[in-house]
Design an enzyme around this catalytic site. Structure first.
Site, PDB file in Angstrom:
ATOM      1  N   LYS A 240       0.917  -1.181   0.223  1.00  0.00           N
ATOM      2  CA  LYS A 240      -0.079  -0.035  -0.090  1.00  0.00           C
ATOM      3  C   LYS A 240       0.649   1.236  -0.226  1.00  0.00           C
ATOM      4  O   LYS A 240       0.461   2.324  -0.632  1.00  0.00           O
ATOM      5  CB  LYS A 240      -0.897   0.024   1.083  1.00  0.00           C
ATOM      6  CG  LYS A 240      -0.430  -0.377   2.603  1.00  0.00           C
ATOM      7  CD  LYS A 240      -0.430  -1.815   2.974  1.00  0.00           C
ATOM      8  CE  LYS A 240       0.353  -2.398   3.749  1.00  0.00           C
ATOM      9  NZ  LYS A 240      -0.226  -3.416   4.571  1.00  0.00           N
TER      10      LYS A 240
ATOM     11  N   GLU B 177      -5.195  -6.091  -4.982  1.00  0.00           N
ATOM     12  CA  GLU B 177      -6.299  -6.092  -4.105  1.00  0.00           C
ATOM     13  C   GLU B 177      -5.785  -6.429  -2.471  1.00  0.00           C
ATOM     14  O   GLU B 177      -6.286  -5.915  -1.486  1.00  0.00           O
ATOM     15  CB  GLU B 177      -7.288  -7.506  -4.321  1.00  0.00           C
ATOM     16  CG  GLU B 177      -8.180  -7.701  -3.487  1.00  0.00           C
ATOM     17  CD  GLU B 177      -9.327  -6.611  -3.525  1.00  0.00           C
ATOM     18  OE1 GLU B 177      -9.948  -6.517  -4.682  1.00  0.00           O
ATOM     19  OE2 GLU B 177      -9.506  -5.918  -2.337  1.00  0.00           O
TER      20      GLU B 177
ATOM     21  N   GLY C 181      -6.525  -6.538   3.808  1.00  0.00           N
ATOM     22  CA  GLY C 181      -6.268  -7.834   3.846  1.00  0.00           C
ATOM     23  C   GLY C 181      -7.228  -8.769   2.941  1.00  0.00           C
ATOM     24  O   GLY C 181      -7.068  -8.474   1.662  1.00  0.00           O
TER      25      GLY C 181
ATOM     26  N   ASP D  70      -0.056   3.156   7.822  1.00  0.00           N
ATOM     27  CA  ASP D  70      -0.502   2.337   7.056  1.00  0.00           C
ATOM     28  C   ASP D  70      -1.890   2.188   6.536  1.00  0.00           C
ATOM     29  O   ASP D  70      -2.385   2.174   5.561  1.00  0.00           O
ATOM     30  CB  ASP D  70      -0.344   0.867   7.936  1.00  0.00           C
ATOM     31  CG  ASP D  70      -0.825  -0.233   7.219  1.00  0.00           C
ATOM     32  OD1 ASP D  70      -0.071  -0.694   6.339  1.00  0.00           O
ATOM     33  OD2 ASP D  70      -2.072  -0.770   7.509  1.00  0.00           O
TER      34      ASP D  70
ATOM     35  N   LYS E 136      -3.775   3.018   3.099  1.00  0.00           N
ATOM     36  CA  LYS E 136      -5.223   2.273   2.264  1.00  0.00           C
ATOM     37  C   LYS E 136      -6.248   3.331   2.011  1.00  0.00           C
ATOM     38  O   LYS E 136      -6.954   2.970   1.160  1.00  0.00           O
ATOM     39  CB  LYS E 136      -5.555   1.316   3.558  1.00  0.00           C
ATOM     40  CG  LYS E 136      -4.334  -0.029   3.523  1.00  0.00           C
ATOM     41  CD  LYS E 136      -4.547  -0.734   4.983  1.00  0.00           C
ATOM     42  CE  LYS E 136      -3.517  -1.739   5.114  1.00  0.00           C
ATOM     43  NZ  LYS E 136      -3.478  -2.397   6.335  1.00  0.00           N
TER      44      LYS E 136
ATOM     45  N   GLY F 232      -2.271 -10.759   8.011  1.00  0.00           N
ATOM     46  CA  GLY F 232      -1.921 -12.042   8.563  1.00  0.00           C
ATOM     47  C   GLY F 232      -1.504 -12.883   7.187  1.00  0.00           C
ATOM     48  O   GLY F 232      -1.938 -12.343   6.261  1.00  0.00           O
TER      49      GLY F 232
HETATM   50  P1  NAP Z   1       8.110  -9.472   5.711  1.00  0.00           P
HETATM   51  O1  NAP Z   1       7.720 -10.626   6.522  1.00  0.00           O
HETATM   52  O2  NAP Z   1       8.941  -8.333   6.502  1.00  0.00           O
HETATM   53  O3  NAP Z   1       8.702  -9.856   4.512  1.00  0.00           O
HETATM   54  C1  NAP Z   1       9.495  -9.010   3.649  1.00  0.00           C
HETATM   55  C2  NAP Z   1      10.182  -9.971   2.807  1.00  0.00           C
HETATM   56  O4  NAP Z   1      11.010  -9.311   1.739  1.00  0.00           O
HETATM   57  C3  NAP Z   1      11.401 -10.679   3.419  1.00  0.00           C
HETATM   58  O5  NAP Z   1      11.499 -11.880   2.834  1.00  0.00           O
HETATM   59  C4  NAP Z   1      12.602 -10.013   2.893  1.00  0.00           C
HETATM   60  O6  NAP Z   1      13.788 -10.770   2.792  1.00  0.00           O
HETATM   61  C5  NAP Z   1      12.224  -9.465   1.782  1.00  0.00           C
HETATM   62  N1  NAP Z   1      13.004  -8.132   1.452  1.00  0.00           N
HETATM   63  C6  NAP Z   1      12.611  -6.917   2.028  1.00  0.00           C
HETATM   64  N2  NAP Z   1      13.554  -6.041   1.773  1.00  0.00           N
HETATM   65  C7  NAP Z   1      14.323  -6.555   0.478  1.00  0.00           C
HETATM   66  C8  NAP Z   1      15.096  -6.060  -0.156  1.00  0.00           C
HETATM   67  N3  NAP Z   1      15.311  -4.678  -0.439  1.00  0.00           N
HETATM   68  N4  NAP Z   1      15.752  -6.680  -1.171  1.00  0.00           N
HETATM   69  C9  NAP Z   1      15.230  -8.257  -1.339  1.00  0.00           C
HETATM   70  N5  NAP Z   1      14.403  -8.767  -0.406  1.00  0.00           N
HETATM   71  C10 NAP Z   1      13.812  -7.882   0.657  1.00  0.00           C
HETATM   72  O7  NAP Z   1       6.727  -8.422   5.247  1.00  0.00           O
HETATM   73  P2  NAP Z   1       5.248  -8.984   4.955  1.00  0.00           P
HETATM   74  O8  NAP Z   1       4.462  -9.046   6.161  1.00  0.00           O
HETATM   75  O9  NAP Z   1       5.234 -10.371   4.274  1.00  0.00           O
HETATM   76  O10 NAP Z   1       4.725  -7.745   3.926  1.00  0.00           O
HETATM   77  C11 NAP Z   1       5.205  -7.704   2.705  1.00  0.00           C
HETATM   78  C12 NAP Z   1       4.279  -6.807   2.116  1.00  0.00           C
HETATM   79  O11 NAP Z   1       3.069  -6.910   2.238  1.00  0.00           O
HETATM   80  C13 NAP Z   1       4.307  -5.244   2.700  1.00  0.00           C
HETATM   81  O12 NAP Z   1       4.047  -4.428   1.825  1.00  0.00           O
HETATM   82  C14 NAP Z   1       3.080  -4.998   3.469  1.00  0.00           C
HETATM   83  O13 NAP Z   1       2.862  -3.905   3.745  1.00  0.00           O
HETATM   84  C15 NAP Z   1       2.247  -5.776   2.894  1.00  0.00           C
HETATM   85  N6  NAP Z   1       1.229  -6.605   3.568  1.00  0.00           N
HETATM   86  C16 NAP Z   1       1.323  -7.218   4.571  1.00  0.00           C
HETATM   87  C17 NAP Z   1       0.284  -7.825   5.268  1.00  0.00           C
HETATM   88  C18 NAP Z   1       0.518  -8.612   6.605  1.00  0.00           C
HETATM   89  O14 NAP Z   1      -0.489  -9.068   7.193  1.00  0.00           O
HETATM   90  N7  NAP Z   1       1.773  -9.041   6.720  1.00  0.00           N
HETATM   91  C19 NAP Z   1      -0.857  -7.713   5.101  1.00  0.00           C
HETATM   92  C20 NAP Z   1      -1.212  -6.825   3.800  1.00  0.00           C
HETATM   93  C21 NAP Z   1      -0.172  -6.447   3.074  1.00  0.00           C
HETATM   94  P3  NAP Z   1      14.339 -11.522   4.176  1.00  0.00           P
HETATM   95  O15 NAP Z   1      13.339 -12.885   4.553  1.00  0.00           O
HETATM   96  O16 NAP Z   1      15.497 -12.280   3.612  1.00  0.00           O
HETATM   97  O17 NAP Z   1      14.542 -10.700   5.405  1.00  0.00           O
HETATM   98  N1  HSE Z   2       0.584  -4.259   9.165  1.00  0.00           N
HETATM   99  C1  HSE Z   2      -0.982  -4.244   8.269  1.00  0.00           C
HETATM  100  C2  HSE Z   2      -2.127  -4.245   9.374  1.00  0.00           C
HETATM  101  C3  HSE Z   2      -0.900  -5.500   7.514  1.00  0.00           C
HETATM  102  O1  HSE Z   2      -1.813  -4.533  10.450  1.00  0.00           O
HETATM  103  O2  HSE Z   2      -3.231  -4.005   8.827  1.00  0.00           O
HETATM  104  C4  HSE Z   2      -2.050  -5.589   6.602  1.00  0.00           C
HETATM  105  O3  HSE Z   2      -2.062  -4.621   5.508  1.00  0.00           O
END
Ligand code: NAP
Ligand code: HSE
Length: 423
Positions: free
Chosen positions: A106, A130, A135, A202, A206, A303
């Site tokens: 986002k 999406e 989420g 965040d 959104k 999640g």
């Molecule tokens: P995360 O657990 O921190 O995972 C990020 C991944 O990207 C890791 O595998 C990391 O590598 C890799 N990475 C980060 N920076 C990098 C770089 N410069 N070069 C190469 N690899 C890199 O994050 P996440 O929670 O999955 O979230 C990812 C995205 O989805 C974000 O944009 C977040 O806002 C979005 N999102 C998350 C959620 C949620 O519930 N978590 C929900 C909706 C959207 P390493 O593993 O080697 O550190």
């Molecule tokens: N960090 C975000 C949240 C992940 O807590 O809503 C989902 O976009």
């Protein structure tokens, strides 16, 4: 695209990336039948290829070099690494190469979405996002495909799972803010830098994406009113509950005579308000259309699997749909009023301080003399000049707040009240 197989690259293999792999594996047979193609993950970019991961992948798939993804002849890339730098450059290079992109990012969309949408249209590739808002709730598809005739007067919701989880646990289990934030991080809800969640960034990103779909334009991001929850205490939550309210981080976008107003701020909801019932990491989006009336969408907002669900549904959609240009977003640069609560709006005012002059009677006398109307008062603490109290007020303004601080030594925190589902 290669016949029978879709070659997918991942940028990031953390919480969401892991969920995407698990979902593709667990749903592979069904997806192959429904799409007529097998999804194969051919490369995954990570920062540290030695790190232990929640899902097993062949070491040969992992790379720390983006060029390997670019060279690997992928049809689609799923961007789940987050941030803008270097992510924007990577996504741009992929689009220019003719790859479809699915992203959950986002921040990237709010800050650079207009350019990426234009670029994707120019190269006739899908840019699907999406998962970036609310989420697992498919709210963006609803807005883009099923609400084209309705005029949407406004959009309001709970758009951040981490903060909703924190507020829920602080109220229900009397846990400390830090303790619950740690749980949210362990459950994979929080952003890599959780300040983005707790300071309201965040939810702001959104809201901005939603507002662009609803209105076709938006305020400059810097004009969005944004307040987080990091300074909320158990005292705020308790007094809200004693006065019949629940605090939620509410994001709102609505049209006024002066333009579109966007705000994200802790807000008091009467306990019977539908958004007051949204607990834990659930999100909700409330819309009002001139034909359909009020709509409420709710579901898991953060999640691994809820987010992976949105990513994989985007993948499935773009594999079955021909490219159609995405409407290009515009930023409305006309001047706007900030979405501050109107002085006449009712608010819950929380007062705290220690000064001999700060007695409930004196404070009430001062406020009434200043023309502020007070409908309820709850004193939590009144010990010889040490006061902690909540008031439901109308007409309280910044000048009154400043006088409460200078004359009574009180710190003041004012929360807007949402009166009802329709207000
Ligand atoms: P995360 O657990 O921190 O995972 C990020 C991944 O990207 C890791 O595998 C990391 O590598 C890799 N990475 C980060 N920076 C990098 C770089 N410069 N070069 C190469 N690899 C890199 O994050 P996440 O929670 O999955 O979230 C990812 C995205 O989805 C974000 O944009 C977040 O806002 C979005 N999102 C998350 C959620 C949620 O519930 N978590 C929900 C909706 C959207 P390493 O593993 O080697 O550190
Ligand atoms: N960090 C975000 C949240 C992940 O807590 O809503 C989902 O976009």
């Amino acid at each position: 695209m290669s016949v029978g197989v879709v070659r997918v690259g991942l940028l990031g293999l953390g919480t969401v990336g892991g969920g995407v792999i698990k979902t593709i594996r667990s749903q592979q047979e069904k997806l192959s039948l429904r799409l007529g193609k097998r999804i194969e993950i051919v490369k995954a970019l990570v920062r540290d290829s030695e790190k232990e991961r929640a899902v097993h992948v062949e070491p040969s798939i992992l790379t720390t070099n983006f060029e390997d993804v670019l060279k690997s002849d992928v049809d689609i890339v799923v961007e789940v690494m987050g941030g803008v730098d270097p992510t924007y450059d990577y996504v741009r290079a992929l689009i220019e190469k003719g790859c479809h992109v699915v992203t959950a990012n986002k921040e990237l969309l709010a800050k650079r979405g207009t350019e990426l949408v234009e670029l994707a249209n120019q190269h006739q590739v899908h840019l699907a996002y999406e998962a970036s808002v609310a989420g697992g709730i498919p709210i963006l598809s609803v807005l883009r495909q099923f609400l084209r005739t309705n005029d949407i007067s406004g959009v309001r919701g709970i758009l951040n799972g981490t903060t909703n989880f924190i507020l829920t646990k602080m109220e229900a289990e009397q846990l400390s803010y830090q303790e619950v934030l740690k749980q949210a991080q362990e459950l994979g809800y929080a952003e890599a830098d959780p300040r983005s969640d707790v300071e309201g960034f965040d939810a702001m990103y959104k809201l901005y994406i939603l507002a662009q779909l609803v209105y076709g334009e938006s305020l400059p991001l810097a004009d969005v009113v944004r307040k987080g929850i990091s300074d909320l205490s158990a005292g705020h939550i308790r007094i809200a509950s004693e006065l019949g309210y629940r605090i939620k981080l509410i994001a709102q976008a609505y049209q006024t005579d002066e333009g579109i107003r966007l705000s994200v701020q802790p807000t008091m909801l009467p306990l019977g308000h539908p958004l007051a019932q949204i607990q834990d990491a659930f999100n909700a989006v409330q819309l009002s259309g001139n034909i359909v009336g009020d709509l409420l969408f709710t579901g898991r907002g953060a999640g691994e699997l809820p987010t992976a669900s949105a990513v994989v549904e985007d993948l499935a959609y773009l594999l079955t749909q021909p490219f159609t240009p995405h409407p290009v977003w515009r930023e409305n640069t006309a001047s706007h009023l900030a979405a501050q609560p109107e002085a006449s709006q009712r608010s819950l005012c929380y007062l705290e301080g220690s000064c001999p002059s700060a007695t409930p009677d004196r404070v009430l006398h001062f406020l009434r003399a200043a023309g502020v109307s007070i409908s309820k008062l709850k004193v939590q603490f009144d010990l010889g000049g040490v006061l902690r109290a909540g008031l439901i007020t109308s007409g309280l303004n910044e000048e009154h707040e400043a006088l409460l601080t200078s004359d009574f030594g009180l710190s003041v925190r004012r929360f807007p009240i949402l009166e009802s589902a329709e207000s």
